[in-house]
Scaffold this active site. Sequence first.
Site, mmCIF file in Angstrom:
data_model
loop_
_atom_site.group_PDB
_atom_site.id
_atom_site.type_symbol
_atom_site.label_atom_id
_atom_site.label_comp_id
_atom_site.label_asym_id
_atom_site.label_seq_id
_atom_site.Cartn_x
_atom_site.Cartn_y
_atom_site.Cartn_z
ATOM 1 N N GLY A 52 0.804 -1.202 0.000
ATOM 2 C CA GLY A 52 0.000 0.000 0.000
ATOM 3 C C GLY A 52 0.839 1.256 0.000
ATOM 4 O O GLY A 52 0.315 2.366 0.067
ATOM 5 N N ASP A 77 6.506 2.394 -2.876
ATOM 6 C CA ASP A 77 7.552 1.542 -3.440
ATOM 7 C C ASP A 77 6.981 0.307 -4.131
ATOM 8 O O ASP A 77 7.281 0.052 -5.302
ATOM 9 C CB ASP A 77 8.538 1.128 -2.345
ATOM 10 C CG ASP A 77 9.307 2.311 -1.788
ATOM 11 O OD1 ASP A 77 9.518 3.281 -2.528
ATOM 12 O OD2 ASP A 77 9.693 2.265 -0.607
ATOM 13 N N SER A 78 6.170 -0.459 -3.427
ATOM 14 C CA SER A 78 5.616 -1.662 -4.051
ATOM 15 C C SER A 78 4.633 -1.314 -5.166
ATOM 16 O O SER A 78 4.525 -2.041 -6.157
ATOM 17 C CB SER A 78 4.956 -2.558 -3.006
ATOM 18 O OG SER A 78 3.961 -1.872 -2.289
ATOM 19 N N CYS A 99 10.798 -10.966 9.297
ATOM 20 C CA CYS A 99 9.644 -10.855 8.402
ATOM 21 C C CYS A 99 10.065 -11.105 6.964
ATOM 22 O O CYS A 99 9.391 -11.812 6.215
ATOM 23 C CB CYS A 99 8.994 -9.483 8.545
ATOM 24 S SG CYS A 99 7.425 -9.325 7.670
ATOM 25 N N CYS A 142 5.046 -2.867 12.869
ATOM 26 C CA CYS A 142 3.621 -2.902 12.529
ATOM 27 C C CYS A 142 2.726 -3.347 13.663
ATOM 28 O O CYS A 142 1.590 -2.890 13.776
ATOM 29 C CB CYS A 142 3.407 -3.803 11.316
ATOM 30 S SG CYS A 142 3.863 -5.527 11.606
#
Length: 353
Positions: free
Chosen positions: A3, A6-7, A102, A198
Amino acid sequence: MSGGVDSSTAAALLMEQGFEVVGMTMQLWDYSDREEGEEGDRAATSGSCCSLEDLYDARRVAATLSIPFYVVNLEEVFTREVVDYFVKSYLSGETPNPCVKCNEIMKFDVLMRKAMELEADYLATGHYARIEETDGAMRLLKGTDPTKDQSYFLFTMTQPQLRKTLFPLGSLTKEEVRERAKGLGLRTAEKEESQEICFIDEEGYGEFLAGKAKMPPGEIVDTSGTVLGEHRGLYRYTVGQRKGLKLSNGPFYVLGMDMRKNSLIVGGEDELYAGGLKARDVNWINGAPSAGESVTVKIRYRHPGVESVISIDGDRVELKFSTPEKAVAPGQAAVFYRGDELLGGGWIEGALE
């Protein structure tokens, strides 16, 4: 797809290059008690764990790009492999790095297998890092933008994983990525980056850990054993920490913990410096360096790196710094470079005098 810009831009750039792109977002944490929101070759793009708002942004970007979009619920494995690791590390006196875990487990193991189940040829992410093939072997390199390079978090990657991975942003700067996103009309072009872990809310990691396990207060002592005060639970402190000690006649810095005595050891800034480190569970990307070779080691993400002589013993290493370094924290990642190439990395066991 996290979201973020970058992605989102990585997905768009892959489409420009002729890939058939599928968007994937990992649902890793239950945010229902924090916020409310709306209902919620070929490459699959991914990003980091994110809030509900970020998930909705990823879905909207996928709609803008007219690509398929999937949300993969991985909360159970994330809790077991990342959150529980985070808690266990602090309770054992170490300073964990959940972002490395992660990447290692959630993205390049679990999510990569999900992508391959969709018959993807590659898993692509928005990391600022580069992959090159030389003489049949894959090399992991720093991102071109030194202020955004994220190779540090990727030291656990393997040759098979690198062959199935794309980093479309590795040769771009952050400014260039935002400009490309603006030109493509992506809603995430000006979106700010998340800097927090997160699963930790505004109360901070100390309160999060307090809700997971009970550790009693104990003594704050100097290196000679003199009692200077009382700590609130060892999990609230990390090596190099200065704030929150509430001691007079300072400044004092956290030097370490005595878990057996439940003591927090503090001292002056000069006592924070170490001549080297020991690390365990070392992974080599493309073979280990020669014994006695000089490498550059980063002992935390924003560390500039220090030239060091490395000694290797199986999956353990010992490094002797060319100059003393400050705040070597057990549990953090030590990552080794030769120029721009990431050689490998491991987990810091302790500092050398």
